[in-house]
Design a protein around this motif. Structure first.
Motif, mmCIF file in Angstrom:
data_model
loop_
_atom_site.group_PDB
_atom_site.id
_atom_site.type_symbol
_atom_site.label_atom_id
_atom_site.label_comp_id
_atom_site.label_asym_id
_atom_site.label_seq_id
_atom_site.Cartn_x
_atom_site.Cartn_y
_atom_site.Cartn_z
ATOM 1 N N GLU A 159 0.833 -1.203 0.000
ATOM 2 C CA GLU A 159 0.000 0.000 0.000
ATOM 3 C C GLU A 159 0.868 1.253 0.000
ATOM 4 O O GLU A 159 0.555 2.242 -0.675
ATOM 5 N N VAL A 160 1.978 1.220 0.750
ATOM 6 C CA VAL A 160 2.904 2.350 0.750
ATOM 7 C C VAL A 160 3.470 2.567 -0.647
ATOM 8 O O VAL A 160 3.579 3.707 -1.132
ATOM 9 N N LYS A 161 3.845 1.490 -1.305
ATOM 10 C CA LYS A 161 4.404 1.581 -2.655
ATOM 11 C C LYS A 161 3.373 2.148 -3.632
ATOM 12 O O LYS A 161 3.697 2.985 -4.483
ATOM 13 N N LEU A 162 2.122 1.698 -3.498
ATOM 14 C CA LEU A 162 1.069 2.187 -4.381
ATOM 15 C C LEU A 162 0.832 3.678 -4.161
ATOM 16 O O LEU A 162 0.690 4.448 -5.116
ATOM 17 N N ARG A 163 0.793 4.096 -2.906
ATOM 18 C CA ARG A 163 0.567 5.513 -2.612
ATOM 19 C C ARG A 163 1.725 6.375 -3.094
ATOM 20 O O ARG A 163 1.515 7.509 -3.547
ATOM 21 N N ALA A 168 3.938 10.396 -6.684
ATOM 22 C CA ALA A 168 4.949 10.787 -7.663
ATOM 23 C C ALA A 168 4.311 11.236 -8.974
ATOM 24 O O ALA A 168 4.821 12.147 -9.641
ATOM 25 N N ALA A 169 3.194 10.601 -9.331
ATOM 26 C CA ALA A 169 2.537 10.954 -10.596
ATOM 27 C C ALA A 169 1.892 12.333 -10.542
ATOM 28 O O ALA A 169 1.758 12.998 -11.576
ATOM 29 N N ILE A 266 -8.243 5.392 -12.963
ATOM 30 C CA ILE A 266 -7.149 5.098 -12.025
ATOM 31 C C ILE A 266 -7.705 4.648 -10.682
ATOM 32 O O ILE A 266 -7.230 3.662 -10.096
ATOM 33 N N LEU A 267 -8.706 5.363 -10.176
ATOM 34 C CA LEU A 267 -9.274 5.020 -8.864
ATOM 35 C C LEU A 267 -9.907 3.632 -8.878
ATOM 36 O O LEU A 267 -9.830 2.900 -7.878
ATOM 37 N N LYS A 268 -10.532 3.258 -9.982
ATOM 38 C CA LYS A 268 -11.130 1.928 -10.063
ATOM 39 C C LYS A 268 -10.060 0.836 -10.011
ATOM 40 O O LYS A 268 -10.230 -0.178 -9.330
ATOM 41 N N LYS A 269 -8.970 1.059 -10.723
ATOM 42 C CA LYS A 269 -7.880 0.063 -10.710
ATOM 43 C C LYS A 269 -7.223 -0.011 -9.326
ATOM 44 O O LYS A 269 -6.859 -1.095 -8.862
ATOM 45 N N VAL A 270 -7.065 1.135 -8.678
ATOM 46 C CA VAL A 270 -6.520 1.140 -7.321
ATOM 47 C C VAL A 270 -7.452 0.388 -6.377
ATOM 48 O O VAL A 270 -7.009 -0.410 -5.533
ATOM 49 N N ALA A 271 -8.765 0.627 -6.513
ATOM 50 C CA ALA A 271 -9.737 -0.055 -5.657
ATOM 51 C C ALA A 271 -9.741 -1.559 -5.913
ATOM 52 O O ALA A 271 -9.840 -2.361 -4.971
ATOM 53 N N LEU A 272 -9.624 -1.975 -7.171
ATOM 54 C CA LEU A 272 -9.583 -3.405 -7.489
ATOM 55 C C LEU A 272 -8.331 -4.052 -6.914
ATOM 56 O O LEU A 272 -8.374 -5.189 -6.412
ATOM 57 N N SER A 273 -7.200 -3.345 -6.977
ATOM 58 C CA SER A 273 -5.967 -3.866 -6.393
ATOM 59 C C SER A 273 -6.114 -4.049 -4.888
ATOM 60 O O SER A 273 -5.733 -5.088 -4.333
ATOM 61 N N ARG A 274 -6.680 -3.051 -4.209
ATOM 62 C CA ARG A 274 -6.879 -3.160 -2.763
ATOM 63 C C ARG A 274 -7.878 -4.262 -2.432
ATOM 64 O O ARG A 274 -7.698 -4.991 -1.447
ATOM 65 N N PHE A 275 -8.922 -4.383 -3.233
ATOM 66 C CA PHE A 275 -9.923 -5.429 -2.998
ATOM 67 C C PHE A 275 -9.276 -6.810 -3.068
ATOM 68 O O PHE A 275 -9.446 -7.635 -2.153
ATOM 69 N N VAL A 364 -2.117 0.213 -12.835
ATOM 70 C CA VAL A 364 -2.097 1.557 -12.257
ATOM 71 C C VAL A 364 -0.801 2.276 -12.620
ATOM 72 O O VAL A 364 -0.802 3.455 -12.986
ATOM 73 N N GLU A 365 0.306 1.558 -12.534
ATOM 74 C CA GLU A 365 1.601 2.156 -12.860
ATOM 75 C C GLU A 365 1.657 2.619 -14.311
ATOM 76 O O GLU A 365 2.133 3.724 -14.611
ATOM 77 N N HIS A 366 1.151 1.801 -15.230
ATOM 78 C CA HIS A 366 1.159 2.170 -16.649
ATOM 79 C C HIS A 366 0.247 3.364 -16.922
ATOM 80 O O HIS A 366 0.605 4.267 -17.694
ATOM 81 N N VAL A 367 -0.930 3.368 -16.288
ATOM 82 C CA VAL A 367 -1.855 4.482 -16.499
ATOM 83 C C VAL A 367 -1.261 5.774 -15.947
ATOM 84 O O VAL A 367 -1.382 6.848 -16.562
ATOM 85 N N LEU A 368 -0.617 5.695 -14.795
ATOM 86 C CA LEU A 368 -0.009 6.886 -14.204
ATOM 87 C C LEU A 368 1.122 7.419 -15.075
ATOM 88 O O LEU A 368 1.281 8.638 -15.225
ATOM 89 N N GLU A 369 1.923 6.523 -15.645
ATOM 90 C CA GLU A 369 2.995 6.963 -16.537
ATOM 91 C C GLU A 369 2.431 7.658 -17.768
ATOM 92 O O GLU A 369 2.950 8.694 -18.204
#
Length: 405
Positions: A159-163, A168-169, A266-275, A364-369
């Motif tokens: 979670e720290v890495k994701l945040r 950074a983005a 982005i938020l949907k992908k983050v939520a799916l990852s956390r889920f 998420v990483e690809h979308v943020l880039e």
């Protein structure tokens, strides 16, 4: 920690004076009794800065990074055979975050008094969330506390890495935006006013772009109008923040964010990852899936998606398998539903959910880039337009004046 000054009698009846740093007076008395001292008086040493320290401590929060480090260290100590009480005592002294250190000290005292670790941590919901407490409770019930604390540490580190990726983005676009605002403020406040007096002293018809910039300069230079503008912005931010803290406001704001172009994706992908990751970790730790879904809905970070997960939980209570109610909601992609179905059939659902979480982290990483690379030229172009607007407003009338001579 406060410093206490004490007077005591040792085992031979001799008077002993001293001072010691401790969380409270009871801890001092207890420690002195352990070395067979009889306490005759004890008082806290006055601290002139105590009021300021207490005031600022109210605003101190536990960051996720500090909590992840504490969890990893606690797992290492526990797996090394060190007792829970000694581990908490040591970690409370070396934790850098003040709020977390105070919470650990309180948990340490409660555990010494006979509380379970989960119950002691449950007194600090602002530090240890429902996911954390549920996994600790599962570790205590299963006798695999060390293994579960390692899983919890891994979950927090992810979670720290994701945040950090999200932060950074957004850092670069914000820096460029504030730089643009600063350049504009300097041009409008200091550069352009030198030309305003010249233009107003000449009986010429100024172009619209120059007149508009003169109006902006006078508006920002007027203390009353500037105060009203700043006050209005602060008032709007305050009321939006208050509305955001209501149950209806949270759902409304979360729905707006989900419907926003690019941001919602982005938020949907983050939520799916956390889920996927939270549910996988809870199930691997022995938490029943019904209870795990309830905890996951609270840890997802979005009220709208949290409500959907609670509806999925109702489907499981009615006898359905997890993959069946997931298919009824568009927010869960077909691939996720198929992987969940395969996991249920093969009995490897936690493992497949962990792989799905890794996949969505990469998404998420690809979308943020891509978003960052798109924002860079947009922000530079916007700054160029603003600077160009100011320069044209200045030099068009100057060029017109020169052409008259």
């Amino acid at each position: 920690m406060p410093i206490f000054i004490y007077e005591a009698l040792d085992a031979r009846g001799r008077s002993v004076n001293g001072s010691v740093e401790a969380p409270d007076a009871q801890a001092v008395v207890r420690d002195l009794r352990n070395i067979r001292y009889t306490v005759t008086s004890i008082k806290e040493k006055p601290d002139a800065l105590k009021f300021l320290k207490t005031f600022f401590q109210r605003f101190e929060r536990v960051n996720l990074y500090s909590l992840a480090i504490f969890t990893r260290q606690f797992a290492v100590l526990f797996n090394s055979g060190i007792s829970t009480v000694r581990s908490l005592d040591g970690l409370s002294r070396q934790t850098l975050n003040g709020a977390l250190s105070r919470a650990i000290r309180t948990v340490h005292e409660d555990v010494r008094m006979g509380y379970t670790l989960a119950k002691a941590m449950g007194k600090h919901p602002g530090v240890f969330d429902t996911t954390y407490i549920a996994m600790v409770k599962a570790g205590e019930m299963s006798g695999a506390m060390g293994e579960i604390m390692e899983r919890l540490a891994a979950l927090l580190e992810r979670e720290v890495k994701l945040r950090s990726k999200l932060s950074a983005a957004t850092t670069y676009p914000l820096v460029v935006f504030f730089a643009c605002c600063l350049v504009t403020f300097i041009l409008v406040s200091y550069v352009f006013p030198t030309f305003v007096a010249l233009f107003e002293g000449l009986d010429v018809q100024l172009p619209l772009i120059t007149r508009s910039l003169i109006w902006i300069t006078k508006f920002l230079g007027n203390p009353i109008s500037l105060t009203l503008l700043i006050g209005s912005v602060i008032a709007v931010c305050y009321f939006v923040n208050q509305y955001r803290h209501t149950e209806r406001g949270r759902r409304h704001c979360d729905q707006i964010l989900l419907d926003t172009y690019l941001v919602g994706d982005i938020l949907k992908k983050v939520a799916l990852s956390r889920f996927c990751r939270t549910l996988s970790t809870l199930m691997s730790s022995g938490v029943p899936i019904i209870h795990a879904l309830e905890i996951t809905s609270q840890a997802i970070g979005n009220e709208v998606i949290g409500d959907i997960i609670m509806e999925v939980q109702l489907g499981l209570k009615s006898g359905m398998r997890l993959s069946q109610p997931l298919r009824e909601y568009p927010i869960f992609p077909p691939m996720l539903c198929q992987m969940v179905a395969v996991g249920e059939e093969t009995g490897s659902l936690p493992t497949l959910l962990e792989r799905l979480a890794d996949f969505y982290d990469l998404e998420v990483e690809h979308v943020l880039e891509a978003l960052t690379s798109m924002f860079e030229p947009l922000m530079i172009g916007f700054m160029g337009l603003v600077v160009g607007y100011v320069l044209m407003a200045v030099f068009i009338p100057v060029y017109d004046l020169i052409s008259l001579f």
